[in-house]
Design a protein around this motif. Structure first.
Motif: not given
Length: 128
Positions: A1-9, A86-97
Motif C-alpha cells: 500500500m505504501f508503494e501506491a503513494l506518490s514518490a514525493k510523499l 488486527v483492527p489496527l492493521t486494517r485501520i493503517i491500511g485504510d489510512l494509507l489509501k
C-alpha cells in the motif's frame, strides 16, 4: 500500500515489516473492551456500539466514523490496546489509501508504533 503513494510523499519514509504470528480473536478483544477505563464520551459511545461487533470489518467501519480529534492520548492508547493489532492493521491500511501529506503519514506511523508494541507483547516468544 505504501508503494501506491506518490514518490514525493514516500520520499524520506521507510517501511519496516512486522514479523511474528498474531494470535488475537473477537473473544480476547471483547475482554479488553470490558477492561477499558475511558473518560471521553465519544469513545464511551464507540465502545458501547463496538462491544456488540465481532467482525473486524464492522469494527474498522465504526472506527472510521468516529471522530478522535479531541480525545486524550491516554484514552487513545487504551482504545488501541482494546482493539488489538488486527483492527489496527486494517485501520493503517485504510489510512494509507487516503494519505496525501507527511502529517497524515506521521499519524499512521504513530498507529503503526502502537500496533508494533502490541505485537511485541502478544507474539509468543518463540516466534520473535
Amino acid at each position: 500500500m505504501f508503494e501506491a503513494l506518490s514518490a514525493k510523499l514516500r520520499d524520506g519514509w521507510e517501511v519496516e515489516l512486522e514479523h511474528g504470528d498474531i494470535r488475537d480473536d473477537a473473544a480476547h478483544r471483547a475482554m479488553r473492551l470490558q477492561l477499558l477505563h475511558l473518560h471521553d464520551p465519544t469513545l464511551l459511545a464507540f465502545v458501547k456500539r463496538g462491544s456488540t461487533l465481532n467482525d473486524v470489518d464492522a469494527i474498522v467501519a465504526l472506527m472510521s466514523t468516529t471522530t478522535l480529534k479531541n480525545v486524550s492520548d491516554a484514552d487513545l492508547a487504551e482504545l488501541c490496546f482494546a482493539l488489538g493489532p488486527v483492527p489496527l492493521t486494517r485501520i493503517i491500511g485504510d489510512l494509507l489509501k487516503q494519505a496525501k501529506t507527511d502529517d497524515e503519514l506521521e499519524g499512521i506511523q504513530a498507529i503503526a508504533f502502537v500496533r508494533h508494541s502490541l505485537l511485541s507483547v502478544m507474539t509468543p516468544s518463540s516466534s520473535r
